[in-house]
Design a protein around this motif. Structure first.
Motif, PDB file in Angstrom:
ATOM      1  N   GLY A  30      -0.753  -2.115  -5.594  1.00 44.26           N
ATOM      2  CA  GLY A  30      -1.350  -0.900  -6.150  1.00 44.26           C
ATOM      3  C   GLY A  30      -1.427   0.234  -5.154  1.00 44.26           C
ATOM      4  O   GLY A  30      -1.278   1.410  -5.516  1.00 44.26           O
ATOM      5  N   ASP A  31      -1.659  -0.106  -3.886  1.00 41.82           N
ATOM      6  CA  ASP A  31      -1.740   0.939  -2.862  1.00 41.82           C
ATOM      7  C   ASP A  31      -0.360   1.526  -2.582  1.00 41.82           C
ATOM      8  O   ASP A  31      -0.215   2.736  -2.367  1.00 41.82           O
ATOM      9  CB  ASP A  31      -2.366   0.371  -1.581  1.00 41.82           C
ATOM     10  N   SER A  32       0.674   0.680  -2.589  1.00 46.48           N
ATOM     11  CA  SER A  32       2.044   1.194  -2.402  1.00 46.48           C
ATOM     12  C   SER A  32       2.369   2.188  -3.510  1.00 46.48           C
ATOM     13  O   SER A  32       2.757   3.337  -3.248  1.00 46.48           O
ATOM     14  CB  SER A  32       3.092   0.083  -2.507  1.00 46.48           C
ATOM     15  N   MET A  87       5.275   4.686   2.980  1.00 47.56           N
ATOM     16  CA  MET A  87       3.847   4.502   2.765  1.00 47.56           C
ATOM     17  C   MET A  87       3.459   3.051   2.954  1.00 47.56           C
ATOM     18  O   MET A  87       4.123   2.151   2.405  1.00 47.56           O
ATOM     19  CB  MET A  87       3.487   4.849   1.308  1.00 47.56           C
ATOM     20  N   GLU A  88       2.359   2.808   3.717  1.00 44.05           N
ATOM     21  CA  GLU A  88       1.708   1.511   3.595  1.00 44.05           C
ATOM     22  C   GLU A  88       2.609   0.373   4.061  1.00 44.05           C
ATOM     23  O   GLU A  88       2.627  -0.707   3.507  1.00 44.05           O
ATOM     24  CB  GLU A  88       1.270   1.459   2.126  1.00 44.05           C
ATOM     25  N   CYS A  89       3.354   0.627   5.132  1.00 46.15           N
ATOM     26  CA  CYS A  89       4.353  -0.351   5.549  1.00 46.15           C
ATOM     27  C   CYS A  89       4.352  -0.457   7.079  1.00 46.15           C
ATOM     28  O   CYS A  89       4.643   0.520   7.768  1.00 46.15           O
ATOM     29  CB  CYS A  89       5.721   0.106   5.043  1.00 46.15           C
ATOM     30  N   ASP A 109       0.332   5.018   7.193  1.00 46.87           N
ATOM     31  CA  ASP A 109      -0.095   3.632   6.971  1.00 46.87           C
ATOM     32  C   ASP A 109      -1.504   3.372   7.476  1.00 46.87           C
ATOM     33  O   ASP A 109      -2.050   4.135   8.275  1.00 46.87           O
ATOM     34  CB  ASP A 109       0.889   2.680   7.683  1.00 46.87           C
ATOM     35  N   HIS A 110      -2.062   2.254   7.009  1.00 47.09           N
ATOM     36  CA  HIS A 110      -3.390   1.812   7.483  1.00 47.09           C
ATOM     37  C   HIS A 110      -3.393   0.337   7.901  1.00 47.09           C
ATOM     38  O   HIS A 110      -4.464  -0.244   8.069  1.00 47.09           O
ATOM     39  CB  HIS A 110      -4.464   2.066   6.407  1.00 47.09           C
ATOM     40  N   HIS A 111      -2.215  -0.281   8.028  1.00 43.29           N
ATOM     41  CA  HIS A 111      -2.174  -1.686   8.430  1.00 43.29           C
ATOM     42  C   HIS A 111      -2.303  -1.833   9.945  1.00 43.29           C
ATOM     43  O   HIS A 111      -1.511  -1.245  10.680  1.00 43.29           O
ATOM     44  CB  HIS A 111      -0.851  -2.339   8.009  1.00 43.29           C
ATOM     45  N   PRO A 112      -3.258  -2.647  10.422  1.00 42.84           N
ATOM     46  CA  PRO A 112      -3.317  -2.914  11.860  1.00 42.84           C
ATOM     47  C   PRO A 112      -1.958  -3.465  12.315  1.00 42.84           C
ATOM     48  O   PRO A 112      -1.350  -4.255  11.599  1.00 42.84           O
ATOM     49  CB  PRO A 112      -4.391  -4.004  11.985  1.00 42.84           C
ATOM     50  N   THR A 159      -7.438  -1.103  -6.154  1.00 42.69           N
ATOM     51  CA  THR A 159      -6.739  -2.372  -5.933  1.00 42.69           C
ATOM     52  C   THR A 159      -6.783  -2.799  -4.472  1.00 42.69           C
ATOM     53  O   THR A 159      -6.962  -3.977  -4.179  1.00 42.69           O
ATOM     54  CB  THR A 159      -5.268  -2.282  -6.404  1.00 42.69           C
ATOM     55  N   ASP A 160      -6.667  -1.844  -3.543  1.00 41.14           N
ATOM     56  CA  ASP A 160      -6.599  -2.236  -2.132  1.00 41.14           C
ATOM     57  C   ASP A 160      -7.960  -2.639  -1.560  1.00 41.14           C
ATOM     58  O   ASP A 160      -8.020  -3.258  -0.496  1.00 41.14           O
ATOM     59  CB  ASP A 160      -5.980  -1.129  -1.272  1.00 41.14           C
ATOM     60  N   THR A 161      -9.038  -2.287  -2.253  1.00 41.74           N
ATOM     61  CA  THR A 161     -10.352  -2.771  -1.831  1.00 41.74           C
ATOM     62  C   THR A 161     -10.711  -4.046  -2.588  1.00 41.74           C
ATOM     63  O   THR A 161     -11.859  -4.500  -2.528  1.00 41.74           O
ATOM     64  CB  THR A 161     -11.460  -1.728  -2.099  1.00 41.74           C
ATOM     65  N   GLY A 291      -1.349  -7.822   7.563  1.00 43.25           N
ATOM     66  CA  GLY A 291      -2.308  -7.453   6.527  1.00 43.25           C
ATOM     67  C   GLY A 291      -3.596  -6.983   7.140  1.00 43.25           C
ATOM     68  O   GLY A 291      -3.597  -6.404   8.229  1.00 43.25           O
ATOM     69  N   HIS A 292      -4.685  -7.234   6.456  1.00 39.06           N
ATOM     70  CA  HIS A 292      -5.995  -6.744   6.881  1.00 39.06           C
ATOM     71  C   HIS A 292      -6.931  -7.914   7.125  1.00 39.06           C
ATOM     72  O   HIS A 292      -6.589  -9.060   6.858  1.00 39.06           O
ATOM     73  CB  HIS A 292      -6.571  -5.824   5.818  1.00 39.06           C
ATOM     74  N   LYS A 293      -8.163  -7.587   7.558  1.00 42.47           N
ATOM     75  CA  LYS A 293      -9.136  -8.640   7.853  1.00 42.47           C
ATOM     76  C   LYS A 293      -9.380  -9.543   6.627  1.00 42.47           C
ATOM     77  O   LYS A 293      -9.394 -10.761   6.730  1.00 42.47           O
ATOM     78  CB  LYS A 293     -10.460  -7.997   8.301  1.00 42.47           C
TER      79      LYS A 293
HETATM   80 MN    MN Z   1      -2.868  -0.864   1.548  1.00 42.68          MN
END
Ligand code: MN
Ligand code: 5GP
Length: 327
Positions: A30-32, A87-89, A109-112, A159-161, A291-293
């Motif tokens: 959804g974020d993509s 985006m988001e990659c 992007d926001h991915h660590p 979706t991303d939350t 990914g994320h935490k």
């Molecule tokens: Mn995302």
């Protein structure tokens, strides 16, 4: 709003270019989709030519959102573009789309662990969704927040939350959502379209997967598994597993979920989810994913029993290793 230098460079790069291709990671979520289409609508409002391309189709429920059925699906970005916005990659290869590196690459992007692969890189691990950055981009381009743009940003944040379950949420997230609602987003309709438009086969598939679910000896980790044969017997489609992974977390005692989905003999897509401070993102990273935490994934090979044991051990360590006040 103060504009960050990275954002200002991107605004300048967009203003001075005409033809854009916008891509995101393979198996887009959804974020993509939301980030890509919000940006596509914004750039078109500036009179730019925009092509949106992904390696894989959007999850079926997202096809109900404006512009999603028109996204090109392909493994090559042919044609002449002045810039590629990714985006988001976390890295360019994860798009699954070849040829993007030929263009001026703008990485948002926001991915660590993002590898800063662009000519311009704008990265904020504090954003709950990449679309929070797209929101700032739309504002910085001084464009009106149309209903379509706002709906896509809201779709991405919702979706991303994990529908407002993950610890990445900040006051800013709600501030943005407030402005999205003022711009005409219908949050009830978006939630219904995303979460309540399954077919019966998918529900039966969920049932089969949950019936076969295992729980680790400590009662804190759910282990979920799916292969083709299970999907066929249940009458669902193999690709329709989005969302299954969140269900075990509805049990109070369950702290984390690991989902193994067989792709080939001895090869599995692994998805993980966790609650609060439990960091499963670093586990995914150890296995070449990311990914994320609270939401991460990777691809692994090996016998399933050994893999399950390994992941359970790693997740138990992550649960026991989190700050004491949150246990
Ligand atoms: Mn995302
Ligand atoms: P999902 O479990 O929904 O496939 O992915 C959850 C999160 O982890 C998403 O933010 C996704 O981008 C990230 N992710 C999943 N699989 C991989 C992977 O193989 N590599 C990387 N770098 N990130 C992944």
């Amino acid at each position: 709003m103060t504009t960050s230098p990275d954002l200002q460079h991107i605004v300048d790069a967009i203003r001075t270019r005409q033809r854009f291709v916008i891509s995101s990671h393979s198996r887009p979520d959804g974020d993509s989709i939301g980030s890509q289409l919000a940006a596509a609508y914004a750039l078109r409002a500036l009179g730019k030519e925009v092509t949106v391309i992904n390696a894989d189709p959007a999850p079926p429920p997202l096809l109900q959102f404006p512009g999603v059925p028109d996204i090109m699906i392909g493994d090559r970005a042919d044609g002449d573009f002045d810039a590629a916005i990714i985006m988001e990659c976390g890295d360019l290869a994860r798009t699954g789309v070849a040829g993007l590196e030929r263009f001026f690459v703008i990485n948002i992007d926001h991915h660590p662990g993002n590898t800063a692969y662009g000519q311009l890189n704008w990265f904020d691990a504090g954003a709950a969704a990449c679309a929070e950055l797209v929101f700032d981009l739309v504002r910085a381009l001084k464009l009106p927040l149309t209903r379509d743009i706002a709906t896509h940003i809201y779709l991405a944040i919702l979706t991303d939350t994990g529908s407002f379950h993950f610890s990445s949420i900040s006051p800013r997230t709600f501030d943005i959502c407030r402005q999205l609602l003022e711009a005409g987003v219908d949050p009830v309709q978006v939630a219904r379209d995303v979460y309540d438009s399954n077919n019966m086969g998918r529900l039966k598939l969920f049932g089969a997967v949950l019936s076969a679910m295992q729980i680790d000896p400590t009662g804190r980790i759910a282990i979920v598994y799916l292969d083709n044969e299970m999907a066929r017997k249940a009458g669902g489609t193999y690709d329709d597993t989005e969302g299954i992974i969140n269900l075990p977390l509805t049990v109070k005692e369950i702290q984390a979920v690991v989902f193994f989905k067989k792709t080939e003999d001895n090869q599995y897509r692994v998805s993980m989810r966790s609650k609060g401070d439990i960091d499963i993102g670093s586990i995914a990273k150890e296995f070449g994913g990311g990914g994320h935490k609270n939401a991460a994934g990777c691809t692994v090979t090996g016998p399933i029993n050994a893999l399950q044991k390994t992941f359970i051990e790693k997740i138990e360590e992550a649960i026991d290793g989190r700050p004491a006040h949150r246990r």
